[in-house]
Design a protein around this motif. Structure first.
Motif, PDB file in Angstrom:
ATOM      1  N   MET A 249      12.678  86.293   5.297  1.00 53.53           N
ATOM      2  CA  MET A 249      11.401  87.352   5.679  1.00 53.53           C
ATOM      3  C   MET A 249      11.299  88.798   4.770  1.00 53.53           C
ATOM      4  SD  MET A 249      11.884  87.249   9.900  1.00 53.53           S
ATOM      5  CE  MET A 249      11.202  85.998  10.940  1.00 53.53           C
ATOM      6  N   GLU A 250      10.433  89.455   5.076  1.00 50.83           N
ATOM      7  CA  GLU A 250       9.990  90.725   4.509  1.00 50.83           C
ATOM      8  C   GLU A 250       9.800  91.666   5.618  1.00 50.83           C
ATOM      9  OE1 GLU A 250       7.455  90.112   1.354  1.00 50.83           O
ATOM     10  OE2 GLU A 250       8.809  89.324  -0.132  1.00 50.83           O
ATOM     11  N   PHE A 251      10.225  93.010   5.127  1.00 47.51           N
ATOM     12  CA  PHE A 251       9.916  94.134   6.203  1.00 47.51           C
ATOM     13  C   PHE A 251       9.134  95.050   5.531  1.00 47.51           C
ATOM     14  CE2 PHE A 251      13.617  91.612   7.240  1.00 47.51           C
ATOM     15  CZ  PHE A 251      13.464  91.388   8.562  1.00 47.51           C
ATOM     16  N   GLY A 252       8.030  95.573   5.951  1.00 43.36           N
ATOM     17  CA  GLY A 252       7.171  96.598   5.428  1.00 43.36           C
ATOM     18  C   GLY A 252       7.369  97.910   6.330  1.00 43.36           C
ATOM     19  N   LEU A 253       7.863  99.017   5.555  1.00 47.92           N
ATOM     20  CA  LEU A 253       7.909 100.421   6.473  1.00 47.92           C
ATOM     21  C   LEU A 253       7.129 101.234   5.884  1.00 47.92           C
ATOM     22  CD1 LEU A 253      12.093 100.625   6.856  1.00 47.92           C
ATOM     23  CD2 LEU A 253      10.176  99.194   8.317  1.00 47.92           C
ATOM     24  N   LEU A 254       6.688 101.065   4.877  1.00 53.38           N
ATOM     25  CA  LEU A 254       5.796 101.926   3.724  1.00 53.38           C
ATOM     26  C   LEU A 254       4.170 101.789   4.240  1.00 53.38           C
ATOM     27  CD1 LEU A 254       7.520 101.872   0.383  1.00 53.38           C
ATOM     28  CD2 LEU A 254       7.886 103.179   2.112  1.00 53.38           C
ATOM     29  N   GLY A 255       4.037 102.226   5.467  1.00 47.05           N
ATOM     30  CA  GLY A 255       2.649 101.813   6.061  1.00 47.05           C
ATOM     31  C   GLY A 255       3.007 101.797   7.649  1.00 47.05           C
ATOM     32  N   ALA A 256       2.021 100.684   8.157  1.00 40.05           N
ATOM     33  CA  ALA A 256       2.228 100.153   9.554  1.00 40.05           C
ATOM     34  C   ALA A 256       3.502  99.247   9.173  1.00 40.05           C
ATOM     35  CB  ALA A 256       0.984  99.529   9.998  1.00 40.05           C
ATOM     36  N   VAL A 257       4.303  99.079  10.482  1.00 41.51           N
ATOM     37  CA  VAL A 257       5.389  98.390  10.182  1.00 41.51           C
ATOM     38  C   VAL A 257       5.147  96.933  10.298  1.00 41.51           C
ATOM     39  CG1 VAL A 257       7.540  97.721  11.423  1.00 41.51           C
ATOM     40  CG2 VAL A 257       6.814 100.208  11.540  1.00 41.51           C
ATOM     41  N   GLU A 258       5.406  96.186   9.362  1.00 40.50           N
ATOM     42  CA  GLU A 258       5.097  94.759   9.183  1.00 40.50           C
ATOM     43  C   GLU A 258       6.511  93.959   9.193  1.00 40.50           C
ATOM     44  OE1 GLU A 258       2.453  94.388   5.741  1.00 40.50           O
ATOM     45  OE2 GLU A 258       0.886  94.971   6.831  1.00 40.50           O
ATOM     46  N   VAL A 259       6.295  92.689   9.479  1.00 41.00           N
ATOM     47  CA  VAL A 259       7.083  91.667   9.553  1.00 41.00           C
ATOM     48  C   VAL A 259       6.383  90.603   8.983  1.00 41.00           C
ATOM     49  CG1 VAL A 259       9.109  90.213  10.482  1.00 41.00           C
ATOM     50  CG2 VAL A 259       8.582  92.711  11.213  1.00 41.00           C
ATOM     51  N   ARG A 260       6.997  89.733   7.852  1.00 42.12           N
ATOM     52  CA  ARG A 260       6.136  88.748   7.121  1.00 42.12           C
ATOM     53  C   ARG A 260       7.178  87.756   6.868  1.00 42.12           C
ATOM     54  NH1 ARG A 260       0.877  89.173   5.338  1.00 42.12           N
ATOM     55  NH2 ARG A 260       0.045  91.550   5.160  1.00 42.12           N
ATOM     56  N   ASP A 261       6.651  86.212   7.198  1.00 41.96           N
ATOM     57  CA  ASP A 261       7.692  85.129   7.185  1.00 41.96           C
ATOM     58  C   ASP A 261       6.955  84.271   6.097  1.00 41.96           C
ATOM     59  OD1 ASP A 261       9.575  83.115   7.246  1.00 41.96           O
ATOM     60  OD2 ASP A 261       9.381  82.918   9.332  1.00 41.96           O
ATOM     61  N   GLY A 262       7.422  84.210   5.086  1.00 42.05           N
ATOM     62  CA  GLY A 262       6.664  83.340   3.796  1.00 42.05           C
ATOM     63  C   GLY A 262       5.261  83.870   3.570  1.00 42.05           C
ATOM     64  N   GLY A 263       5.116  85.282   3.820  1.00 39.20           N
ATOM     65  CA  GLY A 263       3.937  85.944   3.328  1.00 39.20           C
ATOM     66  C   GLY A 263       3.053  86.001   4.425  1.00 39.20           C
ATOM     67  N   ALA A 264       3.123  85.442   5.705  1.00 41.62           N
ATOM     68  CA  ALA A 264       2.598  85.339   6.807  1.00 41.62           C
ATOM     69  C   ALA A 264       2.937  86.354   7.787  1.00 41.62           C
ATOM     70  CB  ALA A 264       2.394  83.991   7.545  1.00 41.62           C
ATOM     71  N   LEU A 265       2.129  87.221   8.284  1.00 41.55           N
ATOM     72  CA  LEU A 265       2.338  88.221   9.276  1.00 41.55           C
ATOM     73  C   LEU A 265       3.006  87.603  10.490  1.00 41.55           C
ATOM     74  CD1 LEU A 265      -0.530  90.735   9.384  1.00 41.55           C
ATOM     75  CD2 LEU A 265       1.816  91.425   8.756  1.00 41.55           C
ATOM     76  N   VAL A 266       4.108  88.346  11.102  1.00 37.30           N
ATOM     77  CA  VAL A 266       4.643  87.848  12.348  1.00 37.30           C
ATOM     78  C   VAL A 266       4.839  88.753  13.429  1.00 37.30           C
ATOM     79  CG1 VAL A 266       6.827  87.281  13.483  1.00 37.30           C
ATOM     80  CG2 VAL A 266       6.263  86.407  10.862  1.00 37.30           C
ATOM     81  N   ASP A 267       4.356  88.578  14.694  1.00 33.74           N
ATOM     82  CA  ASP A 267       4.225  89.513  15.824  1.00 33.74           C
ATOM     83  C   ASP A 267       5.543  90.122  15.991  1.00 33.74           C
ATOM     84  OD1 ASP A 267       3.949  91.081  17.896  1.00 33.74           O
ATOM     85  OD2 ASP A 267       3.161  89.344  19.058  1.00 33.74           O
ATOM     86  N   ALA A 268       5.831  91.475  15.664  1.00 34.88           N
ATOM     87  CA  ALA A 268       7.171  92.122  15.781  1.00 34.88           C
ATOM     88  C   ALA A 268       7.300  92.517  17.236  1.00 34.88           C
ATOM     89  CB  ALA A 268       7.376  93.088  14.659  1.00 34.88           C
ATOM     90  N   GLY A 269       6.314  92.501  18.021  1.00 30.91           N
ATOM     91  CA  GLY A 269       6.382  92.985  19.394  1.00 30.91           C
ATOM     92  C   GLY A 269       5.842  94.162  19.723  1.00 30.91           C
TER      93      GLY A 269
END
Length: 869
Positions: free
Chosen positions: A1-21
């Motif tokens: 998984m990859e986590f993006g904090l430098l913008g809107a918070v994002e969680v990606r699994d294999g490049g696809a966005l995941v609903d982080a709740g």
């Protein structure tokens, strides 16, 4: 998984966005992520996510969010008594990738990771502070990127972004200077000067301050047409240079030329002589560095260190971190300028390549090896030096000894030339010996050489025999000087001070000076700076082969004197006795720190040699004695090196107490260096060794170190817990000095938690005890704590007084590390009171010290909110 904090918070699994709740669930995720695997207590999570607006069942709600995150992330989230921990690789989080790229100087790649406002959409006081801090990091990286781009000549492409940023941050003086410089280099001086006037007026009208020194200097630079610093670093030419006509003709500019040949063949003399003959071709300056590629007692100088020296010589005040960033700025500064760069004694092509400035400059590289990679991949010309021919060697002696003396014994001179094999170094030694005895026939020297045929120093390096030349030179010395020469061959460091030499030779200082002067006259040693001596590398190799019994005099001198210096810095330190007939004494902190400064490299070398030679007590003593000096100078990497050697010595001695002490100190060092896992491994090993011991002071020291580490890692409650346990142990030990220090540290940690009444009580008790004991360093640290408490209590005058008093004591102690910290805090107090100029003055002084000490994180953080001077 990859986590993006430098913008809107994002969680990606294999490049696809995941609903982080839900937004609060994402807040929990980020609050854990930013800790990089460190545990976060539940109370701290609640504060971060809700602040003072937590719902009635916040704890249960938090547990629900964690449970949902566990279903998303699996075993990456763990629960321990210390709190929740989220463990992911730094490569999975864009924030950590950004920081790593910035450290490596890859600024464009780092800034490309930003997608908008950091942790966008997450709202609490803690997230607002985090967002502000991250944006300060982004701004600092942008400014560093701008510097690199300007240095590389990319001013035109940078202009639009600079104009937009200047509109957004009208008070950023560093940004204003960058815009002015880009405009100037684009041929638009009028707009550059107009922008300066606009900024100057705005600063005066809105803040009541004048432009900073760097901005004023940029203004003057534009007014003067951007005249650059012109370095003149060439060494003086050799006064007796002769011959080499063909080689001189082969050197030309511009471009790169590699000058190769064996040691002592005259590579440097040739390069410097040619450079001085062609100075008119390099009106923009000359740079020189000795790369020490074949120094037997020192490591080759790394390109990153050379680039710092070159950038400073070229007038740069802000030196970027990282090899690539420094090389880019260096190339940009030299581009288009007619300059000479002399890179002397290179070890390899890899050492040279980052120092090549580009096509416009002329570069001369000297080396004992053929730099085939430089020729093949970088188009360098190659000039190889051989020994001098008969005619040039004869002329060499004639210039040194005088035509009349040479003409009087032509056959003997021919023999001398033959025996020397045309090697300039050998000819120099012969000439020096003959010049010192002008009434002695040259035939005597020729006979001595004839009796000792020249043996190859190294079949793969030099075909001419230097050993006989050196032995003949040593044979001409007095008995004390010959003995001294052999003993100097046992020294492992690059140079030696007069007092250390006196200890090695077991002579009074005045007598040692006379003996060394005789060696200087024979060109066997060089006093390269007043009071410090070194040998040419080939002479040193020869001396090292001579029989000599140095015993442990030099090691004992360093260990005993390091002990004396350490006790001068910390009179209450517990150190075992160490005997030496040449131990130095110190009149105060400044003298002790100056000695450590001058002898630091020698101390580390002698410590390693002592360990290898089985002198474990010396190895331990030097490492222990260096600790406080390293703390005062901020030399954490060196402290690790010294403690690792000391640890091996303690293990060899079977001394578990000293082993535990070394582990604890290494633990604190590694935590400071960002290697927390390794640091805690050493803490654990130290504590395991302490088990069963009744040494309360040692136990207290361990808790003290772990308290510092916990605070460094952001766990203030744990830091307070260890500080209280340390205080308890020191009281049990009856150590009033350590009790005083611990009282202050307990007070400080209460202050860090916002419990200022308790903090003040402990610190005032510490101040009384420090005063009773005359413990200056403890008083300075406590004054710093009291100043912090006063500042947060709203007692501005008390805070300023305490900080100034602390600063005065740290100056007397020559503790530059704490001086920098106190200066920054004093600036904060002035800023809070609206005293802008006073704040700026303290911050600029702190920033200069941070950079001098290599404290990059502190410097970056301070520079992000205050333009550097």
């Amino acid at each position: 998984m990859e986590f993006g904090l430098l913008g809107a918070v994002e969680v990606r699994d294999g490049g696809a966005l995941v609903d982080a709740g839900h937004v609060r669930q994402r807040s929990v995720l980020v609050a854990l992520l930013v800790e990089q695997g460190r545990p976060v207590p539940v109370e701290r999570l609640l504060d971060r996510v809700w602040g003072d607006r937590a719902p009635l069942r916040a704890r249960e709600t938090l547990y629900g969010y964690v449970s949902k995150l566990r279903r998303l992330l699996g075993p990456a989230i763990e629960r321990s008594p210390a709190g929740y921990r989220l463990t992911v690789s730094p490569d999975q989080v864009d924030l950590f990738r950004f920081r790593a790229l910035v450290r490596r100087g890859e600024l464009d790649e780092a800034l490309a990771l930003w997608r908008g406002h950091a942790v966008e959409g997450l709202e609490s006081e803690w997230f607002a502070a985090l967002r502000e801090s991250l944006h300060a990091e982004r701004t600092a990286a942008e400014l560093d990127r701008n510097d690199v781009a300007l240095a590389a000549g990319r001013h035109a492409a940078l202009l639009p972004a600079l104009r937009q940023s200047a509109e957004e941050r009208p008070h950023d003086e560093r940004l204003a200077a960058q815009l002015m410089l880009a405009l100037h280099r684009s041929g638009n001086d009028a707009e550059a000067l107009l922008h300066y006037d606009t900024v100057r007026r705005r600063l005066a009208d809105e803040l009541g301050v004048d432009p900073s020194k760097p901005l004023r200097e940029t203004y003057q630079r534009v007014l003067a047409g951007g005249s650059a610093v012109t370095p003149r670093q060439l060494p003086a030419p050799h006064p007796w240079f002769t011959g080499r006509a063909e080689e001189l003709a082969a050197l030309r500019s511009p471009g790169t030329t590699a000058i190769g040949g064996s040691g002592g063949i005259g590579k440097t003399a040739l390069a410097v002589h040619w450079a001085h003959r062609h100075l008119a071709e390099f009106p923009d300056g000359q740079l020189y560095v000795n790369l020490r590629g074949f120094d037997p007692a020192a490591e080759p100088t790394p390109p990153e260190a050379v680039l710092r020296e070159f950038l400073e010589a070229l007038g740069e005040e802000t030196i970027p971190s990282g090899l690539d960033a420094r090389a880019a700025r260096y190339r940009g500064l030299v581009a288009g300028r007619r300059m000479l760069v002399l890179l002397d004694n290179a070890r390899s092509t890899d050492q040279v390549v980052p120092l090549l400035p580009g096509q416009d400059a002329t570069v001369l590289v000297t080396s004992r090896v053929k730099l085939a990679g430089l020729v093949a991949a970088h188009g360098a010309r190659s000039v190889s030096l051989d020994v001098l021919g008969q005619a040039d060697a004869h002329e060499f002696l004639a210039v040194r000894l005088g035509a009349a003396r040479v003409a009087a014994e032509p056959g003997v001179v021919a023999d001398l030339v033959t025996w020397c094999g045309g090697l300039p170094l050998a000819l120099s030694i012969v000439a020096a010996r003959a010049a010192m005895d002008p009434d002695l026939p040259l035939a005597v020297f020729a006979e001595e050489l004839a009796e000792q045929p020249l043996d190859a120093l190294d079949a793969g390096e030099i075909g001419t025999n230097l050993r006989a030349v050196f032995s003949w030179s040593v044979a001409a010395l007095s008995e004390p000087a010959a003995r001294a020469f052999a003993l100097l061959g046992t020294v492992g460091s690059a140079d030696l001070s007069l007092t250390a030499a006196a200890a090695l030779l077991d002579l009074p200082v005045a007598r040692a000076r006379m003996v060394l002067r005789e060696l200087e006259n024979a060109h066997l040693v060089q006093q390269h700076v007043p009071g410090r001596y070194r040998m040419h590398d080939l002479v040193g190799l020869y001396a090292a082969d001579l029989p000599a019994d140095a015993g442990s005099r030099l090691a004992d001198f360093y260990a005993a004197t390091a002990r004396a210096a350490a006790l001068t810095l910390e009179p209450h330190k517990s150190l075992p006795e160490h005997e030496s007939g040449h131990v130095l004494t110190f009149t105060g902190n400044a003298a002790a720190m100056a000695w450590f400064d001058a002898e630091h490299a020698c101390l580390l070398t002698e410590q390693r040699r002592a360990l290898a030679g089985g002198r474990f007590g010396v190895a331990w003593m030097i490492g222990r004695a260096l600790n406080n000096y390293h703390l005062r100078r901020g030399r954490t990497h060196d402290d690790v090196e010294a403690w690792l050697v000391a640890l091996r010595a303690a293990e060899a001695l079977g001394d578990e107490l000293n082993q535990a002490t070394a582990h604890v100190c290494l633990g604190a060092d590694y935590v400071e260096l960002g290697q927390s896992a390794l640091g805690h491994e050493h803490f654990d090993r130290g504590l395991a060794l302490f088990e069963g011991m009744t040494n309360h002071e040692a136990h207290g020291g361990a808790h003290r170190a772990m308290a510092w580490a916990a605070e460094f890692e952001g766990d203030r409650e744990k830091a307070l817990e260890h500080s209280l346990r340390g205080l308890e142990q020191f009281r049990a030990a009856g150590s009033e000095v350590r009790e005083a220090e611990s009282l202050n540290e307990v007070g400080w940690r209460y202050a860090c938690l916002g419990r200022y009444a308790e903090a003040r009580a402990f610190c005032e008790e510490a101040m009384l005890l420090n005063g009773k004991l005359g413990h200056a360093e403890g008083s300075a640290a406590t004054l710093d704590s009291l100043a912090h408490i006063a500042h947060h209590d709203g007692r501005h005058s008390d805070a300023v007084t305490h900080y100034r008093d602390a600063l005065e004591v740290y100056r007397e102690l020559d503790n530059s590390v704490e001086q920098a910290t106190v200066l920054e805090h004093l600036g904060d107090v002035h800023a809070a009171a609206g005293e802008v100029e006073l704040a700026r003055e303290q911050w600029e002084r702190a920033l200069a010290l941070y950079r001098e000490q290599g404290r990059t994180a502190e410097a970056t953080a301070l520079a992000a909110r205050v333009p550097a001077s």
